[in-house]
Design a protein around this motif. Structure first.
Motif, PDB file in Angstrom:
ATOM      1  N   ILE A 223      -2.599  -2.097  -9.844  1.00  0.00           N
ATOM      2  CA  ILE A 223      -1.138  -1.860 -10.531  1.00  0.00           C
ATOM      3  C   ILE A 223      -0.281  -3.494 -10.343  1.00  0.00           C
ATOM      4  CG2 ILE A 223       0.661  -0.224 -10.252  1.00  0.00           C
ATOM      5  CD1 ILE A 223      -0.210   1.894  -9.416  1.00  0.00           C
ATOM      6  N   LYS A 224      -0.431  -3.808  -9.861  1.00  0.00           N
ATOM      7  CA  LYS A 224      -0.183  -5.001  -9.668  1.00  0.00           C
ATOM      8  C   LYS A 224      -0.525  -6.093 -10.877  1.00  0.00           C
ATOM      9  CE  LYS A 224       1.751  -9.081  -7.254  1.00  0.00           C
ATOM     10  NZ  LYS A 224       0.920  -9.556  -6.213  1.00  0.00           N
ATOM     11  N   ALA A 225      -1.289  -5.857 -10.580  1.00  0.00           N
ATOM     12  CA  ALA A 225      -2.563  -6.974 -11.423  1.00  0.00           C
ATOM     13  C   ALA A 225      -2.365  -6.535 -12.875  1.00  0.00           C
ATOM     14  CB  ALA A 225      -3.353  -7.070 -10.752  1.00  0.00           C
ATOM     15  N   ILE A 226      -2.495  -5.567 -13.083  1.00  0.00           N
ATOM     16  CA  ILE A 226      -2.184  -4.950 -14.727  1.00  0.00           C
ATOM     17  C   ILE A 226      -0.519  -5.662 -15.365  1.00  0.00           C
ATOM     18  CG2 ILE A 226      -1.657  -3.181 -15.862  1.00  0.00           C
ATOM     19  CD1 ILE A 226      -3.743  -1.559 -14.622  1.00  0.00           C
ATOM     20  N   HIS A 227       1.028  -5.125 -14.101  1.00  0.00           N
ATOM     21  CA  HIS A 227       1.784  -5.129 -13.969  1.00  0.00           C
ATOM     22  C   HIS A 227       1.926  -6.871 -14.544  1.00  0.00           C
ATOM     23  CE1 HIS A 227       6.255  -5.926 -14.249  1.00  0.00           C
ATOM     24  NE2 HIS A 227       6.211  -6.357 -13.252  1.00  0.00           N
ATOM     25  N   LYS A 228       1.665  -7.795 -13.726  1.00  0.00           N
ATOM     26  CA  LYS A 228       1.212  -8.918 -14.272  1.00  0.00           C
ATOM     27  C   LYS A 228       0.679  -9.847 -15.313  1.00  0.00           C
ATOM     28  CE  LYS A 228       3.394 -10.595 -10.348  1.00  0.00           C
ATOM     29  NZ  LYS A 228       5.056 -11.548 -10.545  1.00  0.00           N
ATOM     30  N   ILE A 229       0.349  -9.481 -15.549  1.00  0.00           N
ATOM     31  CA  ILE A 229      -0.644  -9.649 -17.023  1.00  0.00           C
ATOM     32  C   ILE A 229      -0.105  -8.985 -18.172  1.00  0.00           C
ATOM     33  CG2 ILE A 229      -3.398  -8.925 -18.479  1.00  0.00           C
ATOM     34  CD1 ILE A 229      -4.316  -9.126 -15.158  1.00  0.00           C
ATOM     35  N   ALA A 230       0.466  -7.675 -17.718  1.00  0.00           N
ATOM     36  CA  ALA A 230       1.080  -7.085 -19.685  1.00  0.00           C
ATOM     37  C   ALA A 230       2.224  -8.149 -19.664  1.00  0.00           C
ATOM     38  CB  ALA A 230       1.186  -5.469 -19.040  1.00  0.00           C
ATOM     39  N   ILE A 231       2.625  -8.982 -18.375  1.00  0.00           N
ATOM     40  CA  ILE A 231       3.931  -8.601 -18.724  1.00  0.00           C
ATOM     41  C   ILE A 231       3.705 -10.634 -19.781  1.00  0.00           C
ATOM     42  CG2 ILE A 231       5.587 -10.152 -17.705  1.00  0.00           C
ATOM     43  CD1 ILE A 231       6.415  -8.445 -15.441  1.00  0.00           C
ATOM     44  N   SER A 232       3.169 -11.310 -19.164  1.00  0.00           N
ATOM     45  CA  SER A 232       2.067 -12.386 -19.445  1.00  0.00           C
ATOM     46  C   SER A 232       2.006 -12.390 -21.334  1.00  0.00           C
ATOM     47  CB  SER A 232       0.460 -13.332 -18.664  1.00  0.00           C
ATOM     48  OG  SER A 232       1.321 -13.109 -17.921  1.00  0.00           O
ATOM     49  N   TYR A 233       1.076 -10.465 -21.883  1.00  0.00           N
ATOM     50  CA  TYR A 233       0.813 -10.847 -23.463  1.00  0.00           C
ATOM     51  C   TYR A 233       2.102 -10.493 -23.904  1.00  0.00           C
ATOM     52  CZ  TYR A 233      -3.545 -10.610 -23.023  1.00  0.00           C
ATOM     53  OH  TYR A 233      -5.145 -10.903 -22.900  1.00  0.00           O
ATOM     54  N   MET A 234       3.261  -9.731 -23.161  1.00  0.00           N
ATOM     55  CA  MET A 234       4.376  -9.383 -24.196  1.00  0.00           C
ATOM     56  C   MET A 234       5.152 -10.979 -24.436  1.00  0.00           C
ATOM     57  SD  MET A 234       5.418  -5.855 -22.967  1.00  0.00           S
ATOM     58  CE  MET A 234       4.800  -5.750 -20.732  1.00  0.00           C
ATOM     59  N   GLU A 235       5.411 -11.786 -23.293  1.00  0.00           N
ATOM     60  CA  GLU A 235       6.083 -13.230 -23.947  1.00  0.00           C
ATOM     61  C   GLU A 235       5.054 -14.106 -24.476  1.00  0.00           C
ATOM     62  OE1 GLU A 235       5.341 -14.953 -20.174  1.00  0.00           O
ATOM     63  OE2 GLU A 235       7.600 -13.963 -18.756  1.00  0.00           O
ATOM     64  N   LEU A 236       3.855 -13.511 -25.004  1.00  0.00           N
ATOM     65  CA  LEU A 236       3.203 -14.756 -25.790  1.00  0.00           C
ATOM     66  C   LEU A 236       3.953 -13.603 -27.277  1.00  0.00           C
ATOM     67  CD1 LEU A 236      -0.289 -14.979 -24.054  1.00  0.00           C
ATOM     68  CD2 LEU A 236       1.809 -16.674 -24.501  1.00  0.00           C
ATOM     69  N   GLY A 237       4.313 -12.491 -26.827  1.00  0.00           N
ATOM     70  CA  GLY A 237       4.699 -11.525 -28.628  1.00  0.00           C
ATOM     71  C   GLY A 237       3.620 -10.589 -29.055  1.00  0.00           C
ATOM     72  N   ILE A 238       2.642 -10.802 -28.475  1.00  0.00           N
ATOM     73  CA  ILE A 238       1.115 -10.361 -29.348  1.00  0.00           C
ATOM     74  C   ILE A 238       1.347  -8.375 -29.053  1.00  0.00           C
ATOM     75  CG2 ILE A 238      -0.719  -9.010 -28.711  1.00  0.00           C
ATOM     76  CD1 ILE A 238      -1.061 -12.970 -27.650  1.00  0.00           C
ATOM     77  N   PHE A 239       2.091  -7.798 -27.534  1.00  0.00           N
ATOM     78  CA  PHE A 239       2.938  -6.629 -27.496  1.00  0.00           C
ATOM     79  C   PHE A 239       3.630  -6.859 -27.883  1.00  0.00           C
ATOM     80  CE2 PHE A 239      -1.577  -6.455 -26.242  1.00  0.00           C
ATOM     81  CZ  PHE A 239      -2.612  -5.764 -27.478  1.00  0.00           C
ATOM     82  N   PRO A 240       5.134  -5.402 -27.874  1.00  0.00           N
ATOM     83  CA  PRO A 240       6.379  -4.849 -28.154  1.00  0.00           C
ATOM     84  C   PRO A 240       6.851  -5.131 -27.033  1.00  0.00           C
ATOM     85  CG  PRO A 240       5.738  -3.636 -29.004  1.00  0.00           C
ATOM     86  CD  PRO A 240       4.161  -4.753 -28.560  1.00  0.00           C
TER      87      PRO A 240
END
Length: 471
Positions: free
Chosen positions: A454-471
């Motif tokens: 859960i922690k890993a998913i959260h950290k990685i998801a934030i990275s993708y969202m910071e890249l603007g790939i996902f809203p």
């Protein structure tokens, strides 16, 4: 009989379980868990006797949400594409759990290194490095290998030398690989880092009285009986530090068999005996167990599987007596076995957290190589002079004179290894408390493994969202 799932499928099963506790869109979750790049290479090896042999090798880059990607290289006959993808995925999640800014990667060569001469292993390692360079699968900002099962500092030095010879990147070339000899840009403390991290993680877990009470054992490591399966670099250092921390090492297993003494084994003496005899079997004062798998079933408080994946399955899990399973290896417990242990009330400290000491200290080495400054060099003399000034002030105020020995001991600034171990200790402590808090926030269904995902998913998801790939 349990049908053991492919390793990568096991990792994704754990991922999907954790993903169900998040609110991220399915497309983002799918992007996180997929393996981005896999390179399967074959190349010829001319043996010392003139015969030609075909070598199979792989490198997988699981996630590019952070660069470079990072992961070890193993030499084993068990190496295959599924295993390398699974290990690369675990490295992605491991780095996220530990807040180390790398994507996950892994490499492997399908050989038994014992069947090759030193010169043959050098040719294999250099050709593998050449293939990685050719496909842009290695570089300080691209993909940074490290040692793993069957490899060590020598192979990392060969990789560095080959990279230096074939690329124009001379300034930052040292950072193309970690786990190197100290004399070639390696870091003090890297060799024992994974085993030391296992010790720090176990010590942290055992200090929570309420968790230990549920297991029916007292808090702390003092007096806990421990069986270690796997006596390579990780297993040896984990056993050594656990013994120094007050635990009693009652069993040690390696590929040829195991030894057991309920009153305890002296880890250093066992290591010396193995160095002299090539095996731990028939160690004086210990019972020899011919089948190393039987060591998993020995009576103990803590079981430390530190070998390879799929060691505890639904076939042998009912014979496991340990109340704490500390995953020093990658994927030693299958999902089916995990569920049985969990239902029984055992505490499973997952690989996604516990064996992350190696990559954490590899991160420190990588930073050192890029900055061209060793830990502690900047500011060390200033710190020593400040301590000396403080002692002089204390002497003036109190009238007490410090002895020369006391001055030397109290003034001396920290060495690189001290700083590295201190940083690793803090990182392991913080990460365990974070995943334990996530576990405790959920009423049911979430154990430490799921919490780490859960922690890993959260950290990685934030990275993708910071890249603007996902809203």
């Amino acid at each position: 009989m349990e049908t053991v799932l492919p390793f990568f499928e096991q990792v994704n099963l754990n991922f999907d379980k954790a993903g169900g506790y998040t609110n991220y869109p399915p497309g983002l979750l799918e992007q996180i868990k997929i393996c981005n790049s896999v390179y399967h290479m074959t190349f010829p090896l001319k043996r010392d006797d003139g015969k030609i042999e075909t070598i199979h090798a792989w490198r997988a880059e699981h996630s590019h949400h952070k660069l470079p990607t990072k992961g070890g290289i193993r030499y084993s006959t068990l190496v295959n594409e599924d295993e390398i993808m699974a290990l690369a995925a675990l490295m992605t999640y491991k780095c996220a759990v530990m807040d180390v800014p790398f994507g996950g990667a892994k490499g492997g060569i399908q050989i038994n290194r014992e069947m090759y001469s030193v010169s043959e292993l050098e040719r294999i390692t250099r050709r593998y490095t050449y293939e990685l360079i050719r496909k842009n699968f290695i570089g300080p900002g691209i993909d940074v290998p490290a040692p793993d099962y069957g490899t060590g500092a020598r192979e990392m030095a060969l990789i560095l030398d080959t990279y230096n010879a074939l690329t124009p990147d001379k300034l930052d070339a040292l950072a193309c690989v970690t786990g190197k000899p100290v004399e070639q840009g390696g870091m003090y403390g890297r060799k024992e880092a994974t085993g030391l991290g296992v010790y720090y993680g176990l010590r942290e877990a055992c200090n929570f009285g309420e968790d230990m009470k549920l297991l029916g054992i007292s808090p702390g490591l003092e007096g806990k009986t421990v069986v270690v399966q796997g006596f390579g670099n990780v297993g040896y250092h984990a056993a050594k530090f656990l013994q120094e921390g007050g635990a009693i090492i009652t069993g040690i297993a390696e590929y040829a068999g195991a030894i057991h003494n309920s009153r305890g084994l002296d880890v250093e003496k066992v290591e010396s005996y193995r160095n002299e005899n090539g095996s731990i079997l028939n160690f004086a004062g210990a019972a020899t167990i011919k089948n190393p798998a039987d060591a998993l079933e020995l009576e103990c408080d803590i079981l430390v599987p530190a070998a390879l994946e799929n060691q505890i399955t639904s076939e042998n899990v009912h014979h496991i007596k340990a109340r704490i399973i500390a995953e020093a290896a990658n994927g030693p417990v299958t999902p089916a076995a995990h569920d049985i242990l969990k239902k029984r009330g055992a505490l499973i400290i997952p690989d996604t957290y516990l064996n992350a000491g190696g990559v954490t200290v590899s991160y420190f080495e990588w930073l050192n190589n890029l900055s061209h400054v060793r830990f502690g060099r900047v500011g060390r003399r200033f710190e020593e002079n400040s301590r000396k000034d403080l002692m002089i002030a204390i002497e003036k105020i109190t009238g007490k004179r410090f002895s020369e020995e006391e001055v030397t001991q109290l003034v001396h600034g920290p060495e690189e290894k001290t700083l590295v171990n201190s940083s690793l200790e803090d990182t392991m402590s913080v990460a365990y408390n974070e995943i334990r808090e996530i576990r405790n926030q959920h009423i049911e269904g979430v154990d430490l493994r799921t919490a780490s995902f859960i922690k890993a998913i959260h950290k990685i998801a934030i990275s993708y969202m910071e890249l603007g790939i996902f809203p």
